[in-house]
Design a protein around this motif. Sequence first.
Motif: not given
Length: 310
Positions: A250-256
């Motif tokens: 949600g904080r756009r720190q990771l992608t999945a």
Amino acid sequence: MDLKQLRAFVTVADTGNVTRAAQLLNRVQPAVSRQLRLLEEDVGVALFQRERHGMVLTEAGKALLVYARRAMLELDRARAEIGVSNEGVAGLVTVGLLPSTCDIISSPLVHAVTTTYPGIRMRIAMGYAGDLQQWLETGDIDVALLYGIEREPLLESTPLLEEPLWVVGPLSAKLTRRTPVSLESLRTRPMILPSGPRGIRALVDHACITANVELTIVAETNAMNIQKSLVLGGHGLTILPPIAFAEELGRRQLTAAPLIEPRISRTIAVALPANRSVGRHVRRAVELLVQCVRNAVRNKGWPEASWIDR
């Protein structure tokens, strides 16, 4: 051996200091020392090594500590259960939660229990699947949310939900929900996986054997926060259920991206001990625990999860 001796022993073991233990127990130091001496005379072995920097448990002391904690826990449970009128539902309930489920379930559960049954006192224990199962079997906890359990004679389990496992990576990996990733495509990618033979690692290992895929594992850890930290640091990809990384996503720190070919999913079950009686207060707390999980799934607070109708 009596209750005062056990309480003194556990407190000294926790603090490593007789003076500090005496303060916590609201006793004078000689009284605590005397309780330890009587206990050691009773069991016939030294329980502590008296060192300059404090009290260090001997091997015998470490063994006794396990049983002493369990005895104190059972007494706390009994005291809480009989401390109110017979008409009320009361007692101590210790619930074991997985790290990935703790944040989403603990607060609603405590609110539901304290509101519905004020006589029930809650304890929340967080642990990985193997630890929770062991604690449940030994009586350290009363109920747990675990990965699906099959044919465990010491446990009574009921599946609640199914959730898929996804591939998780840093922003540079550019993973998206719209483009699922096959296990085969991960063969040459650096992977960070949970350590240990149970839980998510067991599911991934089984899928790799079935698909004849050997992953390139660059790091293993038994801590989910380290697992995600290594991914954030760009050291590789990992495999987790969406609930475990929803905040970072949600904080756009990771992608999945969803994992396919094969699709891997885990089942979350509520588990109770089958080798001892379960009190009414525990059963009532379990009903509320199941309701909290159901609400989380239906309100989309448990990402990608599907409720299992029974």
